[in-house]
Design a protein around this motif. Structure first.
Motif, PDB file in Angstrom:
ATOM      1  N   ALA A 116     -18.902  -6.155 -45.808  1.00  0.00           N
ATOM      2  CA  ALA A 116     -17.949  -5.074 -45.521  1.00  0.00           C
ATOM      3  C   ALA A 116     -17.722  -5.013 -44.020  1.00  0.00           C
ATOM      4  CB  ALA A 116     -18.482  -3.741 -46.023  1.00  0.00           C
ATOM      5  N   GLY A 139     -15.421  -2.633 -41.135  1.00  0.00           N
ATOM      6  CA  GLY A 139     -14.547  -1.492 -40.910  1.00  0.00           C
ATOM      7  C   GLY A 139     -13.392  -1.825 -39.983  1.00  0.00           C
ATOM      8  N   PHE A 154     -12.546  -2.111 -44.756  1.00  0.00           N
ATOM      9  CA  PHE A 154     -12.367  -0.682 -44.996  1.00  0.00           C
ATOM     10  C   PHE A 154     -11.557  -0.080 -43.855  1.00  0.00           C
ATOM     11  CE2 PHE A 154     -15.862  -1.725 -47.655  1.00  0.00           C
ATOM     12  CZ  PHE A 154     -16.027  -0.718 -48.590  1.00  0.00           C
ATOM     13  N   VAL A 204      -8.670  -0.323 -48.920  1.00  0.00           N
ATOM     14  CA  VAL A 204      -9.649  -1.400 -48.788  1.00  0.00           C
ATOM     15  C   VAL A 204      -8.925  -2.708 -49.060  1.00  0.00           C
ATOM     16  CG1 VAL A 204     -11.795  -2.383 -49.658  1.00  0.00           C
ATOM     17  CG2 VAL A 204     -11.544   0.099 -49.509  1.00  0.00           C
ATOM     18  N   LEU A 206     -13.689   4.724 -54.273  1.00  0.00           N
ATOM     19  CA  LEU A 206     -14.689   3.901 -53.603  1.00  0.00           C
ATOM     20  C   LEU A 206     -15.786   3.435 -54.563  1.00  0.00           C
ATOM     21  CD1 LEU A 206     -15.654   2.659 -50.987  1.00  0.00           C
ATOM     22  CD2 LEU A 206     -16.766   4.820 -50.412  1.00  0.00           C
TER      23      LEU A 206
END
Length: 265
Positions: free
Chosen positions: A88, A90, A121, A156, A175
């Motif tokens: 992941a 950001g 994200f 996302v 989410l």
């Protein structure tokens, strides 16, 4: 007061943010990202990472997925290893989409990298949520802390390899649903402040969502976030509290002040 006395001279000027070791470089799978920092001042911190991974006998030869000389900025607080295959990142105040595009190409083009999916994200661009790990951290294989401010509709982007390039697919879903797909089991999101808006806002400023997971279900947190810590314990998390004193004023929690180099499966 003369800070530079004959008895003690500083070889280099001090770098005041260096205790935030998560940001200058970040381990990704079996490789590393030497990051381009958001501020010119903090970009000096990446120099030692470059030297370690280029010259240290234990670390030279480590695949490098990003360079401190790249144009676009990315910081380690935005990089979370969800599991062996899923990363992941950001899109935040400190990490640009173009940096994620570049690092994705490099990760997917490394035949030794097990990462085959990157989830980007898109979080609010503000200081209170400067990195993904200030609003979202993994505390067990199936549990995450989360700041309620990103609980609503969240963009996302799923990034996967396609030929010599990448494919980007926008996902609009809750989410929990997104995480369950990639983790392969039901997940629990534990809100900072236990869902109490006032407590969440107060404890967010003391990094209530920024936990350092040292083993599945075992985390290091600031003791001052008593509401969030109680909720974590109710969810059977082993909570190790440390005093934050003035540390939290620097806008960083326990995860920010750590950079594990080796992780067990």
């Amino acid at each position: 007061v003369d800070l530079v006395s004959e008895a003690s001279k500083m070889v280099v000027a001090p770098m005041p943010n260096l205790y935030f070791t998560r940001d200058p470089f970040a381990m990704i799978g079996n490789g590393v990202s030497i990051n381009r920092m958001y501020s010119i001042t903090r970009n000096r911190e990446t120099i030692y990472g470059e030297y370690i991974f280029n010259y240290h006998p234990d670390f030279k030869g480590t695949p490098q997925y990003y360079s401190r000389y790249n144009t676009f900025h990315i910081e380690g607080g935005d990089i979370l290893n969800i599991n062996e295959h899923v990363l992941a990142i950001g899109i935040s105040q400190r990490t640009e989409p173009d940096a994620i595009d570049g690092i994705a190409h490099n990760i997917f083009n490394d035949p030794t990298s097990p990462v085959d999916t990157i989830l980007a994200f898109n979080i609010p661009n503000n200081r209170a949520m400067m990195h993904l790990d200030t609003v979202f951290t993994q505390i067990d294989v199936d549990k995450f802390t989360i700041h309620p401010g990103i609980m609503g509709p969240l963009s996302v982007f799923e990034i996967t390899p396609e030929g010599d390039g990448i494919k980007v697919h926008e996902i609009n879903a809750p989410l929990e649903q997104i995480l369950e797909k990639y983790i392969g089991m039901p997940v629990t999101l534990i809100p900072c402040g236990g869902g109490d808006r006032i407590a969440a806002e107060r404890e967010q400023w003391n990094d209530g969502s920024n936990t350092l997971c040292i083993a599945p279900g075992r985390v290091v947190v600031y003791e001052r976030n008593d509401v969030t810590n109680a909720v974590l314990r109710k969810n059977n998390i082993d909570v190790i509290e440390i005093p934050s004193a003035e540390l939290s004023r620097g806008r960083g929690g326990p995860r920010c002040m750590s950079m594990p180099v080796v992780r067990e499966d």
